[in-house]
Write an enzyme that holds these catalytic residues in place. Sequence first.
Site, mmCIF file in Angstrom:
data_model
loop_
_atom_site.group_PDB
_atom_site.id
_atom_site.type_symbol
_atom_site.label_atom_id
_atom_site.label_comp_id
_atom_site.label_asym_id
_atom_site.label_seq_id
_atom_site.Cartn_x
_atom_site.Cartn_y
_atom_site.Cartn_z
ATOM 1 N N GLY A 259 -1.910 0.376 -2.653
ATOM 2 C CA GLY A 259 -3.092 1.109 -2.644
ATOM 3 C C GLY A 259 -3.932 0.699 -3.497
ATOM 4 C CB CYS A 287 1.005 -3.702 -3.668
ATOM 5 S SG CYS A 287 -0.475 -4.594 -4.126
ATOM 6 C CD GLN A 291 -0.348 -3.444 -9.796
ATOM 7 O OE1 GLN A 291 -1.207 -2.244 -9.759
ATOM 8 N NE2 GLN A 291 -0.572 -4.530 -9.123
ATOM 9 C CG ASN A 329 -5.244 -6.800 -1.206
ATOM 10 O OD1 ASN A 329 -5.940 -6.980 -1.972
ATOM 11 N ND2 ASN A 329 -5.427 -5.605 -0.286
ATOM 12 N N GLY A 331 -5.175 -7.080 -7.663
ATOM 13 C CA GLY A 331 -6.259 -7.540 -8.737
ATOM 14 C C GLY A 331 -5.336 -7.542 -10.139
ATOM 15 C CG HIS A 371 1.488 -6.503 0.776
ATOM 16 N ND1 HIS A 371 0.987 -5.219 0.692
ATOM 17 C CD2 HIS A 371 0.715 -6.655 -0.301
ATOM 18 C CE1 HIS A 371 0.276 -4.829 0.014
ATOM 19 N NE2 HIS A 371 -0.256 -5.631 -0.805
ATOM 20 C CD GLU A 373 3.426 -4.180 3.365
ATOM 21 O OE1 GLU A 373 4.277 -4.493 2.802
ATOM 22 O OE2 GLU A 373 1.998 -4.030 3.084
#
Lengths: 392, 1091
Positions: A259, A287, A291, A329, A331, A371, A373
């Site tokens: 997300g 992802c 976290q 992906n 940050g 990821h 997936e």
Amino acid sequence: MFDSADCLAGSLISVHPWRETIAGLDFCCEDLSSKKMKDSINKGKLVLGDGSVFEGGAFGFLRSVSGEVVFNTGMVGYPEALTDPSYRGQILVLTYPLIGNYGVPRQNFSNNLAVAFESDRIQIAGLIVSESSFNYSHWNAARSLSQWLQEEKVPALTGIDTRALTKYIREKGTMLGKILIGDEDVEFHDPNLDNLVCQVSVQAPLVYSAGSKKVLLVDCGCKNSIIRSLLARDITVTRVPWDYNFLDEEYDGVVISNGPGDPKMCSAVITHVKEVMERNSPIFGICLGHQILALASGADSYKLKFGHRSQNQPCTEVGSKRCYITSQNHGYAIRHETLPEGWSPWFINANDGTNEGIRHKSRPFMSVQFHPEAAPGPVDTNLLFDEFVQML
Amino acid sequence: MSDRQLKKVLVLGSGALKIGEAGEFDYSGSQAIKALKDEGISSVLVNPNIATIQTSDFLADQVYFLPVNPFFVEKIIEKERPDGILLGFGGQTALNCGLELEQRCVLKRYDVEVLGTRIQAIRETEDRDLFVRKLKEIGVKVPISSAATCVEEAVAVAREIGYPVMLRVAFALGGLGSGLCATEDEVRERATKALAHSPQLLIEEYLTGWKEIEYEVVRDRFDNCVTVCNMENLDPMGIHTGESIVVAPSQTLTNSEYHLLRKIAIQVIRHLGIVGECNIQYALDPNSQDYRVIEVNARLSRSSALASKATGYPLAFIAAKLAIGHSLTNLRNSITGVTMACFEPALDYVVVKIPRWDLQKFRRVSKKIGSGMKSVGEVMAIGRKFEEALQKALRMLEIGVCGLVGNENLRFTDLETELGEPTPERIFAIPEAIKQGYSIERIHRLCHIDKWFLHKIQNIVSVEQMIRQQAGSFSSRELLLEAKQAGFADRQIANLIDSTESRVRELRYGWGILPCVKQIDTLAAEYPAQTNYLYLTYNGQEDDIAQEPQDAVIVLGSGAYRIGSSVEFDWCSVNTVLTLRKLNYKTIIINYNPETVSTDYNECDKLYFEELSLETVMEIYRKEDPIGVVISMGGQIPNNLAILLHEAGLKVLGTSPLSIDIAENRHKFSQLLDRLAIGQPEWRELVTLQETVSFAHSIGYPVIVRPSYVLSGAAMGVASNDSELVKFLQKATEVSQKHPVVISKFVENAKELEIDAVAHHGELIVSAISEHVENAGVHSGDATLVFPAQRTYIETMRQIRKITERIARSLDINGPFNIQFIAKGNEARVIECNLRASRSFPFVSKILKVNFIEIATRVMMGHEVPKVNELMFGIDYVGVKAPHFSFTRLDGADPTLGVEMTSTGEVACLGDDFEEAFLKALLSVGYQMPVQNILLSTGPVEAKAAFLRCAKILTALNVNLFATKGTADFLRADGIETTVLHWPLENERPNVREYLRKGALDLVINVPKNYQEEELTNDYIIRRQAVDFGIPLITNIQLAQRFVEALGRKKMADLEIKAWNQYQPEIVNSVFNASLVSSIDPVVILSEKVK
């Protein structure tokens, strides 16, 4: 005679109306709907938070937007990337210079999931490319990238020196920016201050039926491919809103999805996950989900200078000689050293040493920053879903 | 894959450059040796290709200039006792040799471990049947196919699959003999031919029009796998990947296609157990996600060299490291220095590779391209738009085009055919078709090229048409920028608006339209790069690198390998850079040939992978502000720029461009020779047929004819009488005021010699005279060279030296040069002079062990170098350089020697005497010993007479002699009995055809009756069939004589297995080593860089 200042920003606009004006040429996949746009307005610019400006040509939907500017170095997979909810609120710079080559597939659904897309809509705030391909070619394409962006009301710039822009972000760190088209100005806005997860999560629980094992998927902005990966393993998936209290639901394991934004904004999920951990149910975080699991365990997270957004991040499995190429992906990241007793780092980014996964030493909790997936990106770590399914 | 401590490793090279196996293996072998050096492992290299960088004294510890075949390699193993052997760095030649060594149990006997991919896995990729079975085990799709070992089997299989079918040949370089068969007759014909070279054929389903995609995969012994690059062939299935325009990364694949094929690549590589590098080729259905795996190459390949250059990932170096046991996770990415080798490069540019053909050099060759390889080299261009990269690449071919459009010399009479049945010019037919109103759809139907590429070409046409409208006054800055971004050159724009290149440049500068320098960094700017691997683009707004003032020298490389310019010029360029680095200069290379070592980014301080054109060199010069440009090391392409660069105000190092202009200009040079009273064959430049004929009469036939405008066919020819002369000029050329023809005297029965030398301000510093085995009339690139000269009068040698000194002085030569001489009686005449390094510089440098390039570079940079003369008297061994021909691949080409060069590569070997070196060299290019059955067809009566003594030698050796009628009669008159074989066009037996077909001959000596046979003669059929059936062929009488004499004196066992350093010149080294001691050893530079 050689004044290098002459070769600066502003010299790169390359969207010209001539592409449509030569008689007798075949434009079977020409983006005709953008014709009007190109005739009237064809300039746009990206203004960064520090005032620097990159000028180019506008395409897609013609409006100004603001967001956080991030770059991705993947060479394929723009339909997947643009619909990845993790990009919510971000202006995405694609470093591969030719984008749109194979068009955009038609919106088909299978299992209630948009095939070839990662969600039902374009999630990015805006797109920046070096060259948008107005002519596309692919058997499965139904429209051009530009048409799709128009349909979804997302603005984009082409003719930008995306390499110069990327280097700038690499050196200065991720920053806010705005795409300005025409005379319309907008304020800078930091999407990380918003509850982005709330914007991309489902509104009510959804069930995707497959086998007898049940996985509860906490949707923090879940990519469709996570669901597809579970369904392919005959798992029934119950997808719930990010803040949904699922503790009374029936499940064999919990997946916390990817997300957008800062994981610390997801306190509701963190609370729920702590509960699940008490019950010893298998947990798999991906992802943002990674976290969140780490935060639930007591570890800490921080924001990376410019994040990892690419399809070629090497991650070594701690304690082995194995290294996997992963799609990423994100940050934000987890600090290894803040992992509490009982947990150990699972994967490490081989390039910069940041954490890429954690797992509990004795209990069925694991998560990865990358990821598995894929979509877009390499499918090498798809086997982690098998590992999770075996825990159920 | 080794667990044992390796001390010494044998590396097999690929021998002579040939079609399908070219410079890429110098690059990969060199990297392998660097990797071994890096590990402190001693390396032994077998490679007779003396012009390569890998055979330099600072790379391998031992170099053997010997044939890469089981006979010699076994002996080398016996002598050197290596622990391991690397088979994957010398192309198919090395791989096949390795397979045979294993089969003969040689490797086992001497306990030599095959490093990297196991032999079994290699076999599984090479044997089509095993391969197909292996892939089926994991459910990977391969084309429906079946193997056949005889013609009847092939026919049966084809019938079962259904026509058309694809016939492929196992164990073949670059798809040799493969092709499409639409009928049973075609299967029969092709199968018969192919089975002459290979024990096995494969008949498969025909996948024309499917996309052809390749992946380069790397795997370590811990099962880590990465795909370094994928590539898409612009020309879809049906055209060999070596013949295709290739784009990296793929452009028309979606994420799911890209990653589906990537996943399968990794699956296949794991299943086969490859350790190191391999290449996998796919066919992908353009209308679904269906695919087939076409083949896997378990070795470094042309594609892997391309992928290395396209991405900056040092594939060969990494593959060698993995082969000796490293893991991908403990090797670093040498570009960033901080990230690791276990990753997949992200490109932020597009790469276009285009093959370079030289088909016009051959008589009778088919111009069609298809599933067999015919190209001799390739170029690679980098841009940030496809249009930009494509147009750059087309100019890099140096075939006289200024880009995709705006060329005057390309005309198509039948566009449909050109699009559907491609020749090397198809790409130019596409814009032509667009202009003539063909729709993209129609073009696509004809050529199957993906519409995405066709639309890009259409963009170029659109820009062209807009530029044309600006003729007279160019008023749109926007449009000029657009054109530059689409890859238009200044010269090309000038053509379109009837202006000049310099005026377009002025306009461009006035508008501030300048290119940017961008870096190739493997990670699309995610991490800063430590290397300067660079290209120029107009699709950018800033330079990646800051330019600081420094003592930099630009060295121009050789461009694409082609007939006449090959790896030797890369050796020269690389050695120039090495010397400059020793002298503490910063070095900048400009070159665009992905097969080279010079385009390895760690060979120099900055590498511009760019065009060698006036425009591009000027732009780079402007950015770099160097001390000057070296134009004399890369062969003719940079040499041709000398005067242009000089006139544009750039500093050209070495000999003055004005002198170069004198040497290059026929009239000026001829006047100079006259003034110096130096002899030259008579010649004249003429503009009418009438004059031409009467001049030929005045000097007497035969004459050499050099037209300046060629329509088709060979550019140069020899005429022996009026009718030949007229026919030649009328058929293939145009003679007019605008296009004069040069006629020169063809001196018969003369020797040809050449001198390679370096002069310092006109004073000769070092020189070496080589002689040709063949008489004058054979192009120097096709001649067999002997150094030191063995059969030349001392008086002639003295004359040559005197002439050379005089020319050097009068042209004030300051650098490398080469002069070719013709000598008859005691008179030497000059036939050509090049004020640049020549093809034979590496040869004489390595034989003498005096690096002519190093000396030349020092001279050019103004360093004092002592004078050394009479070098050849210091050595008591002989070097022989022999050409390699690739006629087998060039369907229909007449395999004769003539004034046009046709060889694609060369080797050189050393021996204690001429015969030994000569035999080793011939064995290195495919001749075989012992010889038991020879066909003699010795042509003109002088040749018959000259061969008589040799026939007696053969009789004494108990060789079975077969001869065609005339030759047999001639020999019988002298008491030599032969078996008469009837001419191929006669319907009688025993016939030459059947003997060739069943492989009953192991050498054919066929000497053409005149200099240029045009008819489809019996002789042509003999020569062509010898080549088609893989039988060694000699067509030159002097070569035949020397070969037979050598056979009379030496047997295989007499050929000594001596390493290069066992041949030591006596006097020279002391002088030179003392003077050339330098602060930095090249080995140190290299090993520092590779780390």
